[in-house]
Motif scaffolding. Structure first.
Motif, short mmCIF file in Angstrom:
data_model
loop_
_atom_site.label_atom_id
_atom_site.label_comp_id
_atom_site.label_asym_id
_atom_site.label_seq_id
_atom_site.Cartn_x
_atom_site.Cartn_y
_atom_site.Cartn_z
N GLY A 1 0.79 -1.25 0.03
CA GLY A 1 0.02 0.06 0.14
C GLY A 1 0.97 1.19 0.06
O GLY A 1 0.34 2.40 0.61
N LEU A 2 2.08 1.46 -0.67
CA LEU A 2 2.75 2.51 -0.62
C LEU A 2 2.77 3.37 -1.94
O LEU A 2 3.27 4.64 -1.54
CB LEU A 2 4.30 1.86 -0.49
CG LEU A 2 4.93 1.22 0.57
CD1 LEU A 2 6.31 0.61 0.30
CD2 LEU A 2 4.54 2.15 1.92
N ALA A 3 2.07 2.96 -2.79
CA ALA A 3 2.03 3.75 -4.09
C ALA A 3 0.76 4.08 -4.78
O ALA A 3 -0.07 3.06 -4.42
CB ALA A 3 2.89 3.21 -5.11
N TYR A 4 0.55 5.27 -5.52
CA TYR A 4 -0.56 5.34 -6.04
C TYR A 4 -0.32 4.82 -7.45
O TYR A 4 -1.60 4.28 -8.06
CB TYR A 4 -0.63 6.95 -6.30
CG TYR A 4 -0.86 7.74 -4.96
CD1 TYR A 4 -1.55 7.46 -3.91
CD2 TYR A 4 0.03 8.92 -5.02
CE1 TYR A 4 -1.52 7.81 -2.70
CE2 TYR A 4 0.03 9.75 -3.74
CZ TYR A 4 -0.90 9.28 -2.62
OH TYR A 4 -0.91 10.13 -1.67
N PHE A 5 0.72 4.82 -7.92
CA PHE A 5 0.87 4.13 -9.38
C PHE A 5 2.43 3.57 -9.36
O PHE A 5 3.10 4.20 -8.67
CB PHE A 5 0.65 5.19 -10.50
CG PHE A 5 1.59 6.31 -10.52
CD1 PHE A 5 2.65 6.33 -11.09
CD2 PHE A 5 0.90 7.42 -10.09
CE1 PHE A 5 3.51 7.64 -11.16
CE2 PHE A 5 1.69 8.58 -9.77
CZ PHE A 5 2.80 8.66 -10.57
N VAL A 6 2.75 2.69 -10.11
CA VAL A 6 3.98 2.06 -10.19
C VAL A 6 4.10 1.42 -11.67
O VAL A 6 3.27 0.98 -12.09
CB VAL A 6 4.35 1.13 -9.13
CG1 VAL A 6 3.30 0.15 -9.14
CG2 VAL A 6 5.61 0.75 -9.14
N GLY A 7 5.49 1.77 -12.26
CA GLY A 7 5.51 1.19 -13.28
C GLY A 7 6.93 1.19 -13.94
O GLY A 7 7.75 1.47 -13.05
N ALA A 8 7.09 1.07 -15.56
CA ALA A 8 8.49 1.08 -16.04
C ALA A 8 8.43 1.39 -17.52
O ALA A 8 7.08 1.59 -18.03
CB ALA A 8 8.99 -0.34 -15.93
N GLN A 9 9.50 1.89 -17.93
CA GLN A 9 9.23 2.41 -19.33
C GLN A 9 10.62 2.25 -20.09
O GLN A 9 11.75 2.59 -19.30
CB GLN A 9 8.91 4.13 -19.62
CG GLN A 9 8.90 4.48 -20.92
CD GLN A 9 7.74 3.93 -21.69
OE1 GLN A 9 6.54 3.75 -21.36
NE2 GLN A 9 8.00 3.39 -22.84
N ALA A 10 10.85 1.68 -21.27
CA ALA A 10 12.13 1.49 -21.95
C ALA A 10 12.00 2.35 -23.06
O ALA A 10 10.98 2.61 -23.51
CB ALA A 10 12.11 0.08 -22.41
N VAL B 1 7.48 5.47 -9.44
CA VAL B 1 6.42 5.26 -8.73
C VAL B 1 6.05 6.67 -8.10
O VAL B 1 6.77 7.60 -7.89
CB VAL B 1 7.04 4.57 -7.18
CG1 VAL B 1 6.01 4.29 -6.30
CG2 VAL B 1 7.54 3.24 -7.68
N GLY B 2 4.63 6.65 -7.97
CA GLY B 2 3.93 7.98 -7.24
C GLY B 2 3.40 7.75 -5.94
O GLY B 2 2.76 6.59 -5.82
N CYS B 3 3.73 8.50 -5.07
CA CYS B 3 3.46 8.07 -3.42
C CYS B 3 3.10 9.24 -2.76
O CYS B 3 3.38 10.50 -2.74
CB CYS B 3 4.54 7.19 -3.04
SG CYS B 3 5.93 7.86 -2.80
N ASP B 4 2.74 8.78 -1.52
CA ASP B 4 2.66 9.98 -0.48
C ASP B 4 4.04 10.38 -0.24
O ASP B 4 5.23 9.32 0.05
CB ASP B 4 2.14 9.35 0.83
CG ASP B 4 2.05 10.16 2.16
OD1 ASP B 4 2.75 11.20 2.12
OD2 ASP B 4 0.99 10.04 2.99
N PRO B 5 4.34 11.79 -0.08
CA PRO B 5 5.77 12.22 0.07
C PRO B 5 6.26 11.67 1.35
O PRO B 5 7.53 11.40 1.63
CB PRO B 5 5.63 13.72 0.38
CG PRO B 5 4.48 14.04 -0.63
CD PRO B 5 3.31 12.76 -0.31
#
Length: 175
Positions: free
Chosen positions: A48-57, A70-74
Motif C-alpha cells: 500500500g505504498l504507491a498510487y501508481f508504479v510502472g516502468a518504461q523502456a 512510483v507515485g506516492c505519499d511524500p
C-alpha cells in the motif's frame, strides 16, 4: 488541487533501437508496466505504498534508457525507494519468471495488433521504421523477434543494465 504527491524515478542508461538487447528490454518493460506486474503487486497492492508504479523502456538512435517510476505519499518516499530498489535488484539477479514472460508476450502482442488498426498509426510506424533503418516491413518481423526473446536473454540483459549503483535517482515532491 490541495493534494500532495511525490514521484520517484530510477533510471538506467541502456541501448539504442537497433541494438540486439532492445527486444529483451522491451519485454521487461511490458512485464513491469501493468497492474499484474511484480512492482504493482508488491509496492502498491501488498504494501500500500504507491498510487501508481510502472516502468518504461526508451530506445532512440544510438542510445536509450530504462526507468522505473512510483507515485506516492511524500512521507513514504524513502520506504518506496527502498522497496523499488529491492524489486529492481531481484530483477537484475533473477530476470523474469516464466509466468511474467508469458504475460509480457501476450500483452505486447495485443498492443502490436491494436496498433495496426488505423492507417495513421501504420503510416507513422512504417515511416519511422524506414527512417531508422529497419525497413518499412519491419512490423511484420516484430512478432517473431519478440517471441524469440527468452528467459536467459532477459536475465542477461537485466543483470547488465540494472546493476546496483548504476541508477540515476530522481525525486519530485512538494516543497
Amino acid at each position: 488541487l490541495d493534494k500532495e504527491q511525490a514521484v520517484l524515478v530510477l533510471g538506467f542508461p541502456t541501448v539504442g533501437l537497433q541494438d540486439a538487447a532492445a527486444p529483451a528490454l522491451t519485454m521487461i518493460d511490458e512485464a513491469c508496466s501493468d497492474m499484474g506486474s511484480r512492482l504493482f503487486n508488491r509496492i502498491r497492492e501488498e504494501q500500500g505504498l504507491a498510487y501508481f508504479v510502472g516502468a518504461q523502456a526508451f530506445h532512440a538512435l544510438g542510445a536509450g534508457a530504462f526507468y522505473f517510476y512510483v507515485g506516492c505519499d511524500p512521507a513514504k518516499l524513502d520506504h518506496v525507494e527502498e522497496e523499488l530498489r529491492k524489486e529492481v535488484a531481484d530483477l537484475a539477479a533473477n530476470g523474469l519468471r516464466d509466468d511474467e514472460l508469458r504475460r509480457a508476450r501476450t500483452t505486447w502482442r495485443a498492443s502490436w495488433l491494436r496498433a495496426q488498426q488505423g492507417n495513421g498509426v501504420m503510416a507513422d510506424s512504417t515511416g519511422w521504421d524506414e527512417l531508422n533503418g529497419f525497413g518499412h516491413e519491419h512490423y511484420l518481423r516484430l512478432p517473431s523477434i519478440m517471441e524469440a526473446v527468452g528467459g536467459p536473454e532477459i536475465m542477461r540483459e537485466a543483470a547488465r543494465w540494472f546493476a546496483e549503483g548504476s541508477a540515476c535517482s530522481v525525486r519530485m515532491h512538494p516543497a
